[in-house]
Design a protein around this motif. Structure first.
Motif, PDB file in Angstrom:
ATOM      1  N   LYS A 144       0.814  -1.200   0.000  1.00 13.59           N
ATOM      2  CA  LYS A 144       0.000   0.000   0.000  1.00 13.59           C
ATOM      3  C   LYS A 144       0.857   1.263   0.000  1.00 13.59           C
ATOM      4  O   LYS A 144       0.515   2.252  -0.628  1.00 13.59           O
ATOM      5  CB  LYS A 144      -0.916  -0.023   1.221  1.00 13.59           C
ATOM      6  N   LYS A 145       1.989   1.222   0.693  1.00 15.53           N
ATOM      7  CA  LYS A 145       2.852   2.393   0.742  1.00 15.53           C
ATOM      8  C   LYS A 145       3.349   2.762  -0.656  1.00 15.53           C
ATOM      9  O   LYS A 145       3.364   3.923  -1.028  1.00 15.53           O
ATOM     10  CB  LYS A 145       4.039   2.126   1.665  1.00 15.53           C
ATOM     11  N   ASN A 146       3.775   1.785  -1.444  1.00 17.51           N
ATOM     12  CA  ASN A 146       4.246   2.056  -2.789  1.00 17.51           C
ATOM     13  C   ASN A 146       3.113   2.525  -3.694  1.00 17.51           C
ATOM     14  O   ASN A 146       3.319   3.368  -4.549  1.00 17.51           O
ATOM     15  CB  ASN A 146       4.904   0.818  -3.379  1.00 17.51           C
ATOM     16  N   GLY A 147       1.933   1.990  -3.522  1.00 17.84           N
ATOM     17  CA  GLY A 147       0.789   2.438  -4.305  1.00 17.84           C
ATOM     18  C   GLY A 147       0.470   3.888  -4.032  1.00 17.84           C
ATOM     19  O   GLY A 147       0.146   4.645  -4.937  1.00 17.84           O
ATOM     20  N   ASN A 148       0.589   4.301  -2.793  1.00 17.58           N
ATOM     21  CA  ASN A 148       0.356   5.697  -2.452  1.00 17.58           C
ATOM     22  C   ASN A 148       1.418   6.594  -3.061  1.00 17.58           C
ATOM     23  O   ASN A 148       1.139   7.742  -3.402  1.00 17.58           O
ATOM     24  CB  ASN A 148       0.319   5.875  -0.934  1.00 17.58           C
ATOM     25  N   MET A 149       2.646   6.111  -3.198  1.00 16.76           N
ATOM     26  CA  MET A 149       3.720   6.906  -3.794  1.00 16.76           C
ATOM     27  C   MET A 149       3.418   7.202  -5.256  1.00 16.76           C
ATOM     28  O   MET A 149       3.644   8.308  -5.733  1.00 16.76           O
ATOM     29  CB  MET A 149       5.056   6.160  -3.666  1.00 16.76           C
ATOM     30  N   VAL A 150       2.888   6.236  -5.976  1.00 14.18           N
ATOM     31  CA  VAL A 150       2.538   6.434  -7.386  1.00 14.18           C
ATOM     32  C   VAL A 150       1.462   7.505  -7.510  1.00 14.18           C
ATOM     33  O   VAL A 150       1.557   8.414  -8.339  1.00 14.18           O
ATOM     34  CB  VAL A 150       2.064   5.116  -8.031  1.00 14.18           C
ATOM     35  N   VAL A 151       0.453   7.432  -6.669  1.00 21.41           N
ATOM     36  CA  VAL A 151      -0.625   8.417  -6.698  1.00 21.41           C
ATOM     37  C   VAL A 151      -0.092   9.797  -6.322  1.00 21.41           C
ATOM     38  O   VAL A 151      -0.455  10.809  -6.941  1.00 21.41           O
ATOM     39  CB  VAL A 151      -1.776   7.988  -5.752  1.00 21.41           C
ATOM     40  N   LEU A 152       0.785   9.852  -5.332  1.00 19.95           N
ATOM     41  CA  LEU A 152       1.359  11.126  -4.901  1.00 19.95           C
ATOM     42  C   LEU A 152       2.177  11.773  -6.012  1.00 19.95           C
ATOM     43  O   LEU A 152       2.003  12.966  -6.303  1.00 19.95           O
ATOM     44  CB  LEU A 152       2.233  10.920  -3.659  1.00 19.95           C
ATOM     45  N   VAL A 153       3.042  11.014  -6.653  1.00 17.16           N
ATOM     46  CA  VAL A 153       3.878  11.567  -7.720  1.00 17.16           C
ATOM     47  C   VAL A 153       3.025  12.054  -8.882  1.00 17.16           C
ATOM     48  O   VAL A 153       3.222  13.152  -9.399  1.00 17.16           O
ATOM     49  CB  VAL A 153       4.913  10.513  -8.200  1.00 17.16           C
ATOM     50  N   THR A 154       2.060  11.251  -9.289  1.00 21.16           N
ATOM     51  CA  THR A 154       1.183  11.643 -10.394  1.00 21.16           C
ATOM     52  C   THR A 154       0.371  12.882 -10.044  1.00 21.16           C
ATOM     53  O   THR A 154       0.223  13.794 -10.861  1.00 21.16           O
ATOM     54  CB  THR A 154       0.239  10.485 -10.761  1.00 21.16           C
ATOM     55  N   GLY A 155      -0.139  12.935  -8.828  1.00 21.19           N
ATOM     56  CA  GLY A 155      -0.910  14.100  -8.394  1.00 21.19           C
ATOM     57  C   GLY A 155      -0.078  15.364  -8.342  1.00 21.19           C
ATOM     58  O   GLY A 155      -0.540  16.443  -8.765  1.00 21.19           O
ATOM     59  N   LEU A 156       1.140  15.267  -7.831  1.00 21.92           N
ATOM     60  CA  LEU A 156       2.013  16.444  -7.769  1.00 21.92           C
ATOM     61  C   LEU A 156       2.392  16.939  -9.160  1.00 21.92           C
ATOM     62  O   LEU A 156       2.424  18.147  -9.418  1.00 21.92           O
ATOM     63  CB  LEU A 156       3.267  16.131  -6.962  1.00 21.92           C
ATOM     64  N   LEU A 157       2.672  16.012 -10.065  1.00 14.64           N
ATOM     65  CA  LEU A 157       2.985  16.411 -11.438  1.00 14.64           C
ATOM     66  C   LEU A 157       1.784  17.066 -12.120  1.00 14.64           C
ATOM     67  O   LEU A 157       1.923  18.057 -12.828  1.00 14.64           O
ATOM     68  CB  LEU A 157       3.442  15.197 -12.244  1.00 14.64           C
ATOM     69  N   ILE A 160       6.464   9.274 -16.461  1.00 16.31           N
ATOM     70  CA  ILE A 160       6.980   9.300 -15.091  1.00 16.31           C
ATOM     71  C   ILE A 160       6.131   8.414 -14.184  1.00 16.31           C
ATOM     72  O   ILE A 160       6.653   7.642 -13.382  1.00 16.31           O
ATOM     73  CB  ILE A 160       7.057  10.740 -14.570  1.00 16.31           C
ATOM     74  N   ALA A 161       4.813   8.518 -14.311  1.00 21.17           N
ATOM     75  CA  ALA A 161       3.920   7.699 -13.483  1.00 21.17           C
ATOM     76  C   ALA A 161       4.127   6.210 -13.773  1.00 21.17           C
ATOM     77  O   ALA A 161       4.142   5.393 -12.854  1.00 21.17           O
ATOM     78  CB  ALA A 161       2.466   8.088 -13.730  1.00 21.17           C
TER      79      ALA A 161
END
Length: 61
Positions: free
Chosen positions: A2-15, A38-39
């Motif tokens: 779950k932690k890694n899944g949240n990282m993908v969402v965070l990076v995509t959202g910030l971009l 990138i995502a």
């Protein structure tokens, strides 16, 4: 993982947020294709890390 899944969402959202903010001021620096690339890269790394951690965890008895 779950932690890694949240990282993908965070990076995509910030971009995405950065893209919208820059376009509001007339700059077109980040394209949709770059955000997708990138995502996808972050998601691939997260999948490899999750698979490695899943196979190397210690069994608790």
């Amino acid at each position: 993982m779950k932690k890694n899944g949240n990282m993908v969402v965070l990076v995509t959202g910030l971009l995405g947020a950065a893209k919208l903010a820059l376009e509001a001021f007339g700059y077109s620096i980040i394209t949709d294709d770059q955000i997708n690339a990138i995502a996808n890269g972050v998601a691939a790394v997260a999948a490899v890390v999750a698979a490695w951690m899943n196979n190397h965890r210690k069994d608790v008895e």
